[in-house]
Write a protein that holds these residues in place. Structure first.
Motif, mmCIF file in Angstrom:
data_model
loop_
_atom_site.group_PDB
_atom_site.id
_atom_site.type_symbol
_atom_site.label_atom_id
_atom_site.label_comp_id
_atom_site.label_asym_id
_atom_site.label_seq_id
_atom_site.Cartn_x
_atom_site.Cartn_y
_atom_site.Cartn_z
ATOM 1 N N GLU A 194 0.882 -1.159 0.000
ATOM 2 C CA GLU A 194 0.000 0.000 0.000
ATOM 3 C C GLU A 194 0.920 1.209 0.000
ATOM 4 O O GLU A 194 1.776 1.346 0.881
ATOM 5 C CB GLU A 194 -0.887 -0.014 1.249
ATOM 6 N N ARG A 209 1.063 11.622 1.834
ATOM 7 C CA ARG A 209 0.377 12.562 2.736
ATOM 8 C C ARG A 209 0.837 13.984 2.449
ATOM 9 O O ARG A 209 2.033 14.227 2.309
ATOM 10 C CB ARG A 209 0.703 12.237 4.196
ATOM 11 N N GLY A 212 -5.016 10.735 10.614
ATOM 12 C CA GLY A 212 -5.091 9.292 10.841
ATOM 13 C C GLY A 212 -3.887 8.716 11.577
ATOM 14 O O GLY A 212 -3.459 9.226 12.606
ATOM 15 N N SER A 213 -3.368 7.628 11.018
ATOM 16 C CA SER A 213 -2.301 6.891 11.713
ATOM 17 C C SER A 213 -1.024 7.724 11.846
ATOM 18 O O SER A 213 -0.254 7.537 12.788
ATOM 19 C CB SER A 213 -2.004 5.573 10.994
ATOM 20 N N ASP A 222 -4.506 13.067 2.184
ATOM 21 C CA ASP A 222 -3.636 11.901 1.964
ATOM 22 C C ASP A 222 -4.387 10.883 1.113
ATOM 23 O O ASP A 222 -5.587 11.037 0.863
ATOM 24 C CB ASP A 222 -3.167 11.276 3.305
ATOM 25 N N PHE A 223 -3.688 9.873 0.645
ATOM 26 C CA PHE A 223 -4.351 8.800 -0.102
ATOM 27 C C PHE A 223 -3.465 7.570 -0.165
ATOM 28 O O PHE A 223 -2.270 7.645 0.114
ATOM 29 C CB PHE A 223 -4.757 9.240 -1.518
ATOM 30 N N LYS A 224 -4.102 6.460 -0.534
ATOM 31 C CA LYS A 224 -3.410 5.177 -0.692
ATOM 32 C C LYS A 224 -3.606 4.695 -2.117
ATOM 33 O O LYS A 224 -4.733 4.742 -2.623
ATOM 34 C CB LYS A 224 -4.012 4.174 0.295
ATOM 35 N N ASP A 261 -12.993 6.020 -0.419
ATOM 36 C CA ASP A 261 -12.541 4.935 0.459
ATOM 37 C C ASP A 261 -11.035 5.004 0.701
ATOM 38 O O ASP A 261 -10.546 4.494 1.708
ATOM 39 C CB ASP A 261 -12.827 3.557 -0.176
ATOM 40 N N THR A 262 -10.312 5.560 -0.258
ATOM 41 C CA THR A 262 -8.841 5.455 -0.238
ATOM 42 C C THR A 262 -8.139 6.801 -0.137
ATOM 43 O O THR A 262 -6.907 6.851 -0.192
ATOM 44 C CB THR A 262 -8.347 4.727 -1.501
ATOM 45 N N CYS A 263 -8.930 7.873 -0.046
ATOM 46 C CA CYS A 263 -8.338 9.222 0.058
ATOM 47 C C CYS A 263 -8.977 9.943 1.234
ATOM 48 O O CYS A 263 -10.111 9.648 1.599
ATOM 49 C CB CYS A 263 -8.650 10.066 -1.175
ATOM 50 N N ARG A 264 -8.268 10.912 1.798
ATOM 51 C CA ARG A 264 -8.919 11.849 2.712
ATOM 52 C C ARG A 264 -9.162 13.146 1.955
ATOM 53 O O ARG A 264 -8.219 13.742 1.430
ATOM 54 C CB ARG A 264 -8.073 12.104 3.969
ATOM 55 N N ARG A 291 -15.537 5.503 9.502
ATOM 56 C CA ARG A 291 -14.593 5.005 10.518
ATOM 57 C C ARG A 291 -14.901 5.600 11.882
ATOM 58 O O ARG A 291 -14.813 4.926 12.901
ATOM 59 C CB ARG A 291 -13.148 5.402 10.158
HETATM 60 N N1 UDP Z 1 -5.891 3.892 3.438
HETATM 61 C C1 UDP Z 1 -6.545 2.972 2.646
HETATM 62 N N2 UDP Z 1 -6.508 1.654 2.993
HETATM 63 C C2 UDP Z 1 -5.868 1.203 4.109
HETATM 64 C C3 UDP Z 1 -5.192 2.142 4.904
HETATM 65 C C4 UDP Z 1 -5.227 3.479 4.535
HETATM 66 O O1 UDP Z 1 -7.117 3.327 1.624
HETATM 67 O O2 UDP Z 1 -5.873 -0.008 4.358
HETATM 68 C C5 UDP Z 1 -5.912 5.321 3.066
HETATM 69 C C6 UDP Z 1 -6.778 6.138 4.015
HETATM 70 O O3 UDP Z 1 -8.088 6.256 3.505
HETATM 71 C C7 UDP Z 1 -6.071 7.464 4.036
HETATM 72 C C8 UDP Z 1 -4.597 7.132 3.791
HETATM 73 O O4 UDP Z 1 -4.601 5.832 3.198
HETATM 74 O O5 UDP Z 1 -6.538 8.282 2.978
HETATM 75 C C9 UDP Z 1 -3.744 7.123 5.034
HETATM 76 O O6 UDP Z 1 -4.345 6.294 6.008
HETATM 77 P P1 UDP Z 1 -3.712 6.100 7.464
HETATM 78 O O7 UDP Z 1 -2.382 5.450 7.334
HETATM 79 O O8 UDP Z 1 -3.775 7.392 8.179
HETATM 80 O O9 UDP Z 1 -4.611 4.992 8.118
HETATM 81 P P2 UDP Z 1 -6.070 5.089 8.736
HETATM 82 O O10 UDP Z 1 -6.029 6.177 9.728
HETATM 83 O O11 UDP Z 1 -6.962 5.345 7.574
HETATM 84 O O12 UDP Z 1 -6.234 3.714 9.303
#
Ligand code: UDP
Length: 237
Positions: A90, A94, A99-100, A175-177, A197-200, A216
């Motif tokens: 993944e 950012r 988030g994390s 951010d995004f994945k 689902d995959t971006c903020r 979430r």
């Molecule tokens: N994200 C995702 N799939 C995952 C983990 C993260 O699409 O399994 C995306 C999430 O939506 C955010 C970005 O990656 O836009 C960063 O996520 P983060 O590492 O902060 O984790 P989270 O707080 O979403 O668990």
């Protein structure tokens, strides 16, 4: 092209084989999960938003020189994609802390970064997708140095294209994945999806969250946020 056999069912999508082994058909569901599958639910209409928005973004990125797996949108929920072997990473970019990142490093949500950050997590649900650095990725063979070089170069360019595009939609890309795949000849291309689902996504003016964080964090207005993002990118109606 038609679906032949269900090859794989993930948390948010089903993937079918077609009569041509070079292609598959992805079908987006309304199922939502968070926290590595611990939280489950349904976001009505999400599959339509994610399919249409992801296809739109992949087309935009192709136009800007990024190779992707997108082939054709079949209907509201289904698209034809090139079949790839997914690189088991993944790739997270950012622009502001959230988030994390905020949790791990104690940086308040919304803090702008001097430069975008790039991080990799190993795609492994049993291990909770642990963060991994370049040397660890290469050591276990998850990707080669050359592949990582391509992935990093494409990812930073994708971030620039997306920041510019979403700014026009009055949306701040926090951010995004993304994920990448290998074609049979080894070429690296963008795969998977780009969606709420995959971006903020935060509203530029109010900071309102327009993404999966509403699900979430049990904030309510989840369906409305997905519908609003569809509108912002010009895909409603
Ligand atoms: N994200 C995702 N799939 C995952 C983990 C993260 O699409 O399994 C995306 C999430 O939506 C955010 C970005 O990656 O836009 C960063 O996520 P983060 O590492 O902060 O984790 P989270 O707080 O979403 O668990």
């Amino acid at each position: 092209m038609e679906k032949i056999e269900l090859m794989y069912e993930g948390k948010a999508k089903k993937v079918y084989s077609t009569d041509d082994p070079a292609y598959c058909i992805v079908s987006y569901k309304d199922d939502a999960t968070a926290f590595n599958g611990e939280k489950k639910g349904t976001i009505v209409g999400k599959g339509v938003v994610n399919n249409r928005m992801s296809n739109f973004m992949f087309k935009l990125l192709e136009k800007n020189g990024i190779p992707t797996d997108f082939v054709e949108e079949l209907n509201d929920r289904d698209a034809v994609l090139k079949r790839v072997e997914i690189v088991p990473l993944e790739v997270i970019v950012r622009n502001k802390a959230a988030g994390s990142f905020s949790k791990r490093f104690g940086v308040p949500e919304g803090t702008a970064f001097k430069t975008p950050t790039l991080e990799y997590c190993l795609k492994d649900d049993d291990l909770g997708d642990p963060m991994m650095n370049d040397s660890q990725i290469i050591a276990i063979g998850a990707a080669t140095q050359d592949e990582l070089d391509s992935i990093a170069k494409y990812t930073l360019k994708i971030n620039e294209i997306m920041i510019d595009f979403f700014k026009q939609c009055k949306v701040d890309l926090i951010d995004f994945k993304i994920e990448f795949g290998r074609l049979p000849d080894g070429t690296i291309i963008l795969a998977d999806e780009i969606s709420p689902d995959t971006c903020r996504f935060w509203d530029v003016e109010t900071g309102e969250k327009l993404d999966k964080d509403r699900f979430r964090r049990d904030m309510g207005g989840v369906e409305e946020a997905y519908a609003e993002m569809m509108k912002r990118v010009g895909l409603d109606g």
